[in-house]
Scaffold this motif. Structure first.
Motif, short mmCIF file in Angstrom:
data_model
loop_
_atom_site.label_atom_id
_atom_site.label_comp_id
_atom_site.label_asym_id
_atom_site.label_seq_id
_atom_site.Cartn_x
_atom_site.Cartn_y
_atom_site.Cartn_z
N LEU A 194 2.18 -7.07 0.25
CA LEU A 194 1.41 -5.85 0.48
C LEU A 194 1.13 -5.66 1.97
O LEU A 194 1.23 -4.55 2.51
N PHE A 207 -5.13 -9.82 -0.59
CA PHE A 207 -3.85 -9.12 -0.68
C PHE A 207 -2.72 -10.13 -0.60
O PHE A 207 -2.90 -11.24 -0.09
N GLY A 246 -0.72 1.40 -1.25
CA GLY A 246 0.14 0.33 -1.71
C GLY A 246 1.60 0.64 -1.50
O GLY A 246 2.45 -0.25 -1.50
#
Lengths: 232, 232
Positions: free
Chosen positions: B183, B179, B24
């Motif tokens: 991201l 997502f 991340g």
DNA sequence: TTTTATTGTCTCATATTATGACAATAATTC
DNA sequence: GAATTATTGTCATAATATGAGACAATAAAA
């Protein structure tokens, strides 16, 4: 001494090389044919215990073409356990009056490292090795049926070449030192397998600042003479 | 039976794998440390006589991460005859109370096929193998000194990953199924090593027509909630 | 209700590329 | 030696893509 050959090389490992050349019209590759077998194959070989892979491939290419230190790209390993064909290898050994027991190691499974080379067609003097009776240029779109997975290796090499098409590397290795813009475009078209727009191609190449312009080439044709270029 | 281990595998041939994950924030790779030696290395292994290279690597990755059939790219063969370090291999064998004579084959020259894998960080449960006491994530910009030429293999893997950066492959393998755009951008920034312009990135990704938009993600933050996306 | 941080979407300026037009020019033909 | 032919080098214009910023929308906190 019996069985001495196999101790020289790393076992179960080979290289094969797709040697690309350009004759001004078509993209071609070198293919060899084994004595009295009708079997066609890519030039390839084995790696000695004290040798780097690149040394081995360079040596193999030099033996078949006379060219030293050509452009080489090691593009993929082919490692299917069933890719090797022991019966074909035996046929080649028999046709060359080699002792089968002595060369049994050649019929084992081989993992091969696929390479392609880009060379200047005009400088090449193809020489067959001791197991083959010819090595000849074939148009890339007219390759015969090859041994084992060699057709797959050729397809993959062409695919990688198309994707990695870097102007300078391709031009420098496939063309003579001085060439016209038209010839440069023809190499690209031969590799890509489709035509390109003349004006866009020319503008693109000139904008890359990799070409040096030289004198004009008078071909004796009834039209404007093109400039010759070389790579900077 | 003595020496039986070496007969299972193709001699002098190995694979190594740079396993990329994304937490991340940072791009990371898995590195293992051998028992009582202070030696760090990439996860790797050997290829059985009846096994394809891909099977061998998939199996190795699965053993260390628990993940099956991950995305793998076989990117380069490393075949310098001096790349192997017999003394380091002996240290590892001694630290694990292995019989040196029995495992002498491991100290020979090895040609290795470099791979990289892209995996979803969250799904991984790293497991050390029988010779190593840890396998851990390291930031790509903070990799320790590794055995033999493994640092070179890592650099080359990252270079190839950067060049081959295909939106879909990277996103599908390094990210969870759903997502945010932010991201997605962060994965790209972590791989490329530099920031990207938010609006241009978003416009580009949407124009590629590879994303499916889903419900919004309410994170409980004091601002507009972003959409979630998945790959088509 | 106002404030805050971030998101999604525009707009406008700036490359980049596609497409066609056209003048320049070697050699041939008349 | 003038007109013809085929091809080359370059420009003009249109179509696309990308860079850089503006701005309204909005979820939660103040």
């Amino acid at each position: 001494m019996k069985g001495s050959e196999n101790t020289k090389f790393i076992p179960n490992l080979s290289y094969d090389c797709v040697i690309f050349g350009f004759n001004g019209v078509k993209l071609k590759i070198l293919i060899l044919e084994y004595h009295n077998t009708g079997l066609f194959a890519l030039p390839g070989g084995y790696i000695k215990h004290n040798q780097s892979l690149q040394e081995a491939v360079n040596k193999g290419v030099e033996e078949r073409t006379g060219l030293k230190n050509v452009f080489l790209d090691q593009f993929q390993v082919f490692a299917d356990p069933n890719r090797t064909d022991p019966s074909a290898t035996r046929r080649i050994l028999e046709a060359n009056n080699k002792d089968l027991a002595d060369n049994e190691w050649m019929t084992e499974r081989f993992v091969t490292v696929g390479h392609y080379a880009l060379i200047n067609y005009e400088n090449v003097n193809p020489k067959p090795d001791h197991l083959s009776d010819s090595i000849e240029w074939y148009d890339i779109d007219n390759v015969p049926k090859l041994m084992m997975d060699h057709n797959e290796i050729v397809s993959k090499a062409l695919e990688v070449l198309r994707n990695n098409i870097s102007e300078k590397i391709i031009g420098m290795n496939l063309l003579p030192p001085r060439f016209t813009m038209k010839l440069l475009q023809q190499v690209f078209e031969a590799i890509l397998g489709h035509t390109l727009r003349r004006t866009s191609f020319q503008r693109k190449m000139l904008s890359l600042d990799i070409l040096q312009r030289h004198e004009k080439l008078f071909e004796g044709k009834a039209h404007k003479a093109p400039y010759l270029y070389s790579f900077k």
